[in-house]
Design an enzyme around this catalytic site. Structure first.
Site, short mmCIF file in Angstrom:
data_model
loop_
_atom_site.label_atom_id
_atom_site.label_comp_id
_atom_site.label_asym_id
_atom_site.label_seq_id
_atom_site.Cartn_x
_atom_site.Cartn_y
_atom_site.Cartn_z
N PHE A 177 -58.90 13.33 -136.52
CA PHE A 177 -58.00 13.61 -135.41
C PHE A 177 -58.09 12.44 -134.44
O PHE A 177 -59.14 12.18 -133.87
CB PHE A 177 -58.38 14.93 -134.72
CG PHE A 177 -57.66 15.17 -133.43
CD1 PHE A 177 -56.29 15.34 -133.41
CD2 PHE A 177 -58.35 15.25 -132.23
CE1 PHE A 177 -55.61 15.56 -132.22
CE2 PHE A 177 -57.70 15.48 -131.04
CZ PHE A 177 -56.32 15.63 -131.04
N HIS A 196 -62.48 -3.24 -125.42
CA HIS A 196 -61.03 -3.14 -125.60
C HIS A 196 -60.68 -1.70 -125.93
O HIS A 196 -61.03 -1.19 -126.99
CB HIS A 196 -60.56 -4.08 -126.71
CG HIS A 196 -59.08 -4.03 -126.95
ND1 HIS A 196 -58.17 -4.28 -125.96
CD2 HIS A 196 -58.37 -3.75 -128.07
CE1 HIS A 196 -56.94 -4.17 -126.45
NE2 HIS A 196 -57.04 -3.83 -127.73
N LEU A 198 -57.97 1.18 -126.69
CA LEU A 198 -56.62 1.35 -127.20
C LEU A 198 -55.96 2.54 -126.54
O LEU A 198 -56.62 3.52 -126.18
CB LEU A 198 -56.65 1.55 -128.72
CG LEU A 198 -57.16 0.38 -129.57
CD1 LEU A 198 -57.24 0.79 -131.03
CD2 LEU A 198 -56.27 -0.83 -129.41
N TRP A 206 -54.20 2.13 -135.40
CA TRP A 206 -55.47 1.52 -135.83
C TRP A 206 -56.10 2.34 -136.95
O TRP A 206 -56.59 1.77 -137.93
CB TRP A 206 -56.41 1.45 -134.63
CG TRP A 206 -57.68 0.71 -134.90
CD1 TRP A 206 -57.89 -0.64 -134.82
CD2 TRP A 206 -58.94 1.28 -135.29
NE1 TRP A 206 -59.18 -0.94 -135.13
CE2 TRP A 206 -59.85 0.20 -135.44
CE3 TRP A 206 -59.37 2.57 -135.54
CZ2 TRP A 206 -61.18 0.41 -135.80
CZ3 TRP A 206 -60.69 2.77 -135.91
CH2 TRP A 206 -61.57 1.70 -136.03
N ASP A 285 -62.29 20.20 -132.88
CA ASP A 285 -60.96 19.96 -133.43
C ASP A 285 -59.97 20.86 -132.69
O ASP A 285 -60.21 22.08 -132.56
CB ASP A 285 -60.96 20.28 -134.93
CG ASP A 285 -59.68 19.83 -135.61
OD1 ASP A 285 -59.15 18.76 -135.24
OD2 ASP A 285 -59.19 20.54 -136.50
#
Length: 545
Positions: A177, A196, A198, A206, A285
């Site tokens: 996930f 870095h 995202l 990615w 989840d």
């Protein structure tokens, strides 16, 4: 770096797909093949033995849940804080290596990933729990143009676990996930300017780039045709297709949707399966939490828990999922699956089953809800038939019961006559047994059973119990990685405590991957022939006068 060139790296990572790999094919060799050439890393692999756990999916009514075993794997990578130049770039000086060998350098954790493995008699599921970096990888001072090794390390570790958990006639599934977050495993690392982070779209892309080489690098004689599934709640199929990598085979490998019906063996055994029996329950989840909410609504009405009131099929479940939990926070989230079917040559031809006339996700009437019919498999034909008299408990209670058996008097007298012998003579003391080594009793488990395959090559450098594993992860979540000094102290504390009584902890790995031209072959040699040219982003502008 293009996706086609990246896939050629992991084709060599899948050297063999047999359940018994060679001794030289270790995780250290796999990681050395993808790490930058000449740079030193330390690898820490922690795992737990297969332990019986709760089933991922609930069983249909009047059925037993699948017997499930679970494992936990944690991989951490560290570098030297005071990193020197690679060995290939330094000049050799006599006696310098002997002095530096006695002085251990402080380590700094740079990356970690946590993977859970759930195995049953039908499938092997790898769930990627968390993956995070500290942002101190810039201390290596990699040459400009060198890609970050985090993506290669993640894919190589997944490929290693997939290969060493392969079983005949068993499906292998990779699930995760993708949710954008500033930090997962390293507290305070968000304050590091070198990290870095995202965004939501970048993180989904990615992970698709990480998993795509796993499908393209597999050997076809060992696996069937692997398929990738991508589902972004709230997006249409055309918009979701933009997250898939642009390669020559990505159009055939990726499917926009979910494989929940395909990976469940209940679909092939019953005419109709409740939607809740197809949704797995993973740790942390969102779809598992939404499923629990639907179960609570039904339990308040005292109805069958498998009959949800608001959700009738999986299409409605995913439609409502886009308005709940993390999917409705304003950021995109992605559910990704990889399904590796066993080779058709190894699978046994299944018995012919009756295909249901109605599709799986057809709306159900509220007046006549369907019930789960008995199994279509003919498994009980060869069993011994029951007696016509029925169970003894169901017989007539008025019939006279037989008299209880009376004990034999001769046997009781013989036991009374037997007496213990009286010990005589000098007393000889036994010498104490010295425990010279610490034995790990967790390893005293079968390697292969009907429900799991646990080879020695696929285990961690240190195998711990479930409680000790949770204690080590909980320690990492309470440390501080905001500055380099704090990260060095926190790394030392976690490495020293997690590696207590470990024989091989912190294996040193020297990277062997050279520049892009040397690693993937010369560009002029035609290795880029599989790249798909994407012209959808070009805009035609009017020429100036």
């Amino acid at each position: 770096m293009s996706s086609s060139t990246t896939s050629s790296t992991f084709k060599r990572a899948f050297k063999s797909a047999t359940p018994t790999p060679t001794g030289s094919d270790t995780l250290r060799d796999r990681l050395a093949a993808v790490l930058p050439h000449g740079f030193k890393f330390a690898v820490y692999h922690l795992s737990t033995p297969p332990t019986k756990t709760e089933a991922l999916c609930s069983a249909p009514p009047d059925e037993r849940p699948d017997k499930t075993f679970g494992e936990s794997h944690f991989l951490a990578i560290s570098i030297d804080r005071d990193h020197d130049a690679p060995a290939s770039l330094k000049r050799a000086s006599p006696g310098a290596d002997e002095v530096k060998a006695t002085e251990p350098k402080p380590q700094v954790l740079v990356f970690a990933v946590e993977i859970f493995i759930f195995t049953t008699a039908y499938s092997t599921t790898l769930f990627v729990g968390k993956a995070d970096s500290t942002g101190y990888l810039h201390l290596l001072k990699l040459p400009t143009g060198t890609p970050s090794p985090i993506r290669q390390v993640t894919a190589a570790f997944l490929a290693y676990l997939i290969e060493h958990r392969r079983r005949k006639n068993t499906q292998t599934i990779v699930n995760l996930f993708a949710r954008a977050q500033s930090q997962y495993l390293f507290p305070g690392s968000v304050q590091n300017d070198g990290k870095h982070i995202l965004d939501d779209r970048g993180l989904v892309k990615w992970w698709c780039r990480v998993l795509n080489p796993l499908m393209e690098g597999l050997r076809r004689e060992a696996w069937g045709t692997p398929k990738g599934y991508l589902l972004v709640p709230g997006l249409e199929e055309t918009d979701t297709r933009a997250f898939v990598p642009r390669t020559a085979t990505s159009a055939n490998n990726w499917i926009i949707g979910h494989p929940l019906e395909k990976i469940s063996h209940y679909v092939g055994e019953f005419d109709w399966v409740p939607p809740r029996c197809l949704i797995p329950r993973y740790p942390d989840d969102p779809k598992s939490r939404f499923r629990d909410e639907l179960d609570e609504e039904v339990s308040k009405r005292k109805q069958g828990i498998w009959k949800w009131a608001s959700v009738k099929n999986l299409d409605q479940f995913w439609e409502m999922m886009s308005f709940r939990q993390e999917c409705s926070s304003g950021r995109l989230t992605g559910f990704i699956w990889l399904v590796f079917d066993p080779n058709k040559k190894e699978t046994v031809a299944p018995a012919k089953a009756i295909t249901p006339t109605s599709p799986f996700d057809t709306p159900l009437s509220s007046q006549n809800p369907p019930s789960t019919p008995p199994r279509r498999r003919v498994d009980n034909l060869a069993q011994t038939p029951r007696s016509s008299k029925g169970s003894p408990l169901k017989q007539d209670t008025d019939a006279p019961s037989p008299a209880p058996p009376q004990p034999d008097r001769h046997k009781t007298k013989d036991k009374m006559k037997r007496k213990k012998k009286r010990l005589t003579g000098p007393i000889i003391s036994r010498p104490p047994k010295m425990k010279r080594q610490l034995r790990n009793y967790l390893l005293d488990r079968p390697t292969s059973t009907k429900y799991y395959y646990w080879p020695p090559e696929g285990r961690g450098a240190k195998v711990v119990s479930e409680s000790e594993y949770k204690r080590d992860i909980e320690l990492l979540l309470h440390l501080d990685f905001s500055t380099l000094d704090k990260a060095t102290g926190s790394s030392w504390r976690w490495i020293s405590q997690a590696g207590v009584s470990a024989e091989e902890w912190g294996a040193s790995v020297v990277g062997k991957a050279r520049t892009q031209a040397n690693l993937f072959g010369s560009v002029s040699g035609g290795s880029q022939g599989g790249v798909v040219t994407n012209l959808t982003g070009l805009v035609r502008r009017k020429g100036t006068s």
